[in-house]
Design an enzyme around this catalytic site. Sequence first.
Site, short mmCIF file in Angstrom:
data_model
loop_
_atom_site.label_atom_id
_atom_site.label_comp_id
_atom_site.label_asym_id
_atom_site.label_seq_id
_atom_site.Cartn_x
_atom_site.Cartn_y
_atom_site.Cartn_z
N GLU A 87 0.82 -1.17 0.04
CA GLU A 87 -0.02 -0.20 -0.06
C GLU A 87 0.84 1.40 0.05
OE1 GLU A 87 -2.65 -0.34 3.50
OE2 GLU A 87 -1.06 -1.27 4.74
N ASP A 126 -5.12 2.95 0.41
CA ASP A 126 -3.94 3.54 0.72
C ASP A 126 -2.86 3.68 -0.46
OD1 ASP A 126 -3.67 4.41 3.52
OD2 ASP A 126 -3.80 2.21 4.20
N CYS A 132 -7.08 -6.05 -1.96
CA CYS A 132 -8.14 -6.12 -0.81
C CYS A 132 -8.69 -4.63 -0.53
CB CYS A 132 -7.45 -6.51 0.48
SG CYS A 132 -6.08 -5.81 1.15
C1 PEP Z 1 -6.13 -0.30 1.79
O1 PEP Z 1 -5.27 0.46 2.33
O2 PEP Z 1 -6.58 -0.47 0.87
C2 PEP Z 1 -6.71 -1.41 2.87
C3 PEP Z 1 -7.34 -2.38 2.53
O3 PEP Z 1 -6.11 -0.93 4.15
P1 PEP Z 1 -7.16 -0.07 5.07
O4 PEP Z 1 -8.33 0.26 4.27
O5 PEP Z 1 -7.76 -0.97 6.32
O6 PEP Z 1 -6.10 0.91 5.46
MG MG Z 2 -4.59 0.66 4.43
#
Ligand code: PEP
Ligand code: MG
Length: 865
Positions: free
Chosen positions: A726, A750, A797
């Site tokens: 990320e 991110d 994800c």
């Molecule tokens: C993301 O950054 O895409 C991620 C899945 O983590 P979070 O949204 O929990 O920061």
């Molecule tokens: Mg994230």
Amino acid sequence: MSAPVSAPTATRVSLLAPVTGVLVPIEQVPDPVFAGKMVGEGISIDPLENILVAPCDGEVVHLHPSLHALTIRSPEGLEVLTHIGLDTVRMRGEGFEVKVKVGDQVKAGDELIVFDLDMVATQAKSLLTQMVIANTADMLSGLEPETGFVTAGQSVAAVAILSAPAAAEEGKAPRQPGKKVTSDAIIIPNPVGLHARPASVLSNLAAQYESDVTLHRGEDQANAKSVMAIMGMEVRFRDKVRLSAYGADADEAIKDLAEQLRVGLGEEGAVPIEEGADEDAEHAAPAPVAAVAPAPRRRSDDPNVLLGVSASPGLGVGTVLQIRHQDIEVEENSNDRHRERRKLNDAIDRSLVQLTALEDRLASQSDAEKAAIFAAHREILRDPELLDLANSGIDKGKTAGYAWRSAYTNYADKLAALKNELLAGRAIDVRDVGSRVLEEITGQRREKALIPAGSILIAEDLTPSDTASLDPSAVAGFCTTAGGASSHVAILARALDIPAVAGIEPRALDIPEGTRVILDGAKGTLRQNVTEDEVERIRQRQERQAQRRAIELEHADEPATTTDGHHVEIVANIGSLDDAQAAMTKGAEGVGLLRSEFVFMDRRSAPTEDEQAQIYTDIAKALKPGQPLVIRTLDVGGDKPLPYLPIAPEENPFLGQRGIRVGLDRPEILRTQIRAILRAADAGAKINVMFPMISTIEDFRLAKAIFEEERNAMGVLPMPVGIMCEVPSTAVMAHQFAAEVDFFSVGTNDLTQYTLAMDRGHPKLAPQVDALNPAVLGLIAECVRGAHAAGRWVGVCGGAASDIQAVPLLVGIGVDELSVSVPAIPSVKALIRSLSLERCQELAAQALGADSAEAVRALVPLDND
Ligand code: PEP
Ligand code: MG
């Protein structure tokens, strides 16, 4: 020739003991700030009685809002701070009865504060009570403390020896060196004045200073640490204001705050205005932003059409359900102030925990706008003016519930009466968070109306909490007589994807329940007496969508294999056991991201190893045996704080202590979690561990070493250890990482913000923070190349995995697994089954060569039916 200057003799000022007890050297106080004399020279007393008296004659110049500390300025200019107990600020005034007010003249020995000795002894860190000269540097050449037992107001506890210049000035006006500082005039450059956001920026900045800070406009003044007091002043564009500060850091406070105020507190469109420059400029004021101009209430000539303003687009057909709020009953009088204060404080604490949890959950679901609303609610609960108002009600013999309700309704009424619509619109937030606390105080819950499916809700107003808890599947739309397009309720409606109209004609409240209506969120209208034809057309379209969803759900357990035989694994993003169970009913082939931070949220202390092991085991058992369960280690910090895991404020929290950096900084938390994960190893699912926010290979190695140490100690067989991708550095170096990590999962939320340098929660940048920007897609492709070269798999994800337009591109880029939000699983699988890998690869190649996210989205148009 000038006359010789004779050295003035040093002046000695005796300071009486402020409490009865035994003197203790200040250096022995178990508090580094007092012991290190950071506040100044002084003494401490272990009190045996509960009355704090004035140690000298003087004026009460400061009283801490938590009532445990008070400063007197002596005629010589000494600022004598008396401070009952250590960490007593946490008691928020409970157990303290103040006998004076700021501005009072007192004589040595006069009673100042009566306090509850037992309560301080049990609730504070220590009873030790300090008397310190706050302006030591400016006034003192020395302090001679006494020793032994002292009697309040009778024994001398210390003698202050004034420095020569201070002594020389004795008899003149009291010196206030660097203490009370006032800024030059500042012309407010904010186009719509100090509305909620700049008011909150100012109050937050002011709160960083110890000094009291006041905002002045002519005769008006407001506590600059109180958002509501600032908003209540209704400061407009080009108003001339000043800031004053009183306290140890008054100079710095004024220097910083005045400059921030001058440049518009970070608000876009605010251009500093120099005093005297272009006095006619009122006429050249920037056009007020659309949301601020009070929307003239529209009235329709057609009795069947009611007009309002668009709050959230979409068409809703349904039957009217009128929502009326019931009042919570409270007793008026109480004869136990302490109990009532405790009740109020506890209720506020519980509400803060609820709001933090709500905010964290929404933030991690990338619902930044909704999260920000509840963050603002937390701020309201910290507002010193509001708390003072409630506490003074309790001091007058009212119950916590009565005093709190009077305080927040008083505030909300004041806001609602303001001419500025933006400020007036915040009254609903004060009422909302006020009722939340009132429910906690009284234990009475406002009944939530049972909402039959297909309802169109009509209300005078809906609070953000009401709206956030609506079940979108039952609500076909809602309209309110209050509010506008910029109201929080409108923001929430958009986030929930529910059609909504605000500011509707009040006759909407008279429409009988059960009447069939059509709500057009885009046009801002509500139609009654609708024709069958109209309803039919809308129904048909909605039915087609519902049928498609039903078919997708029927086939949800079938694999997501393209028409040319390429399989993509579709797994779920979850935060709890409930989510895991729901995912299994929607065809998930496992879990690609367990956001373990949810296990840590909504609580007052970190979950124990046993508690965590139980949760991970239960989730592993909810999956089918052998299905993957990717557990991401705690991803908090920066923007996602935990109440029991203090992280120092940072200027750029997204670039600071976040994700794995917190785990490496507090290895015990990481180790405990790893042990808990390892204990779930045999529960059925195939557990994978994933570290968040990995930006350097060193961070991964450190985290992996900790994991392996714990695993070896527990004798658990190896399990795959992967990383979130990320941060651009990780994507670019995927090739190097792939030699050491077992898998990658791309966090597009991110990765997008770090690639584009755009805060993922920034309301203005939101339309541009698009994971389909070719730069982001390019980094994902880079990650896939590096990973596949070493035989590692790559998942996605982040939110892009659930975005129907992104799915063909991610498949084409070569992503092996998509971890999507639970409701999206059946449609993502169905979509993949309708695609060919070859077509996806063509689209991906075009997307990587496109010049904007918009151009990419044009390659994969949405089917609007
Ligand atoms: C993301 O950054 O895409 C991620 C899945 O983590 P979070 O949204 O929990 O920061
Ligand atoms: Mg994230």
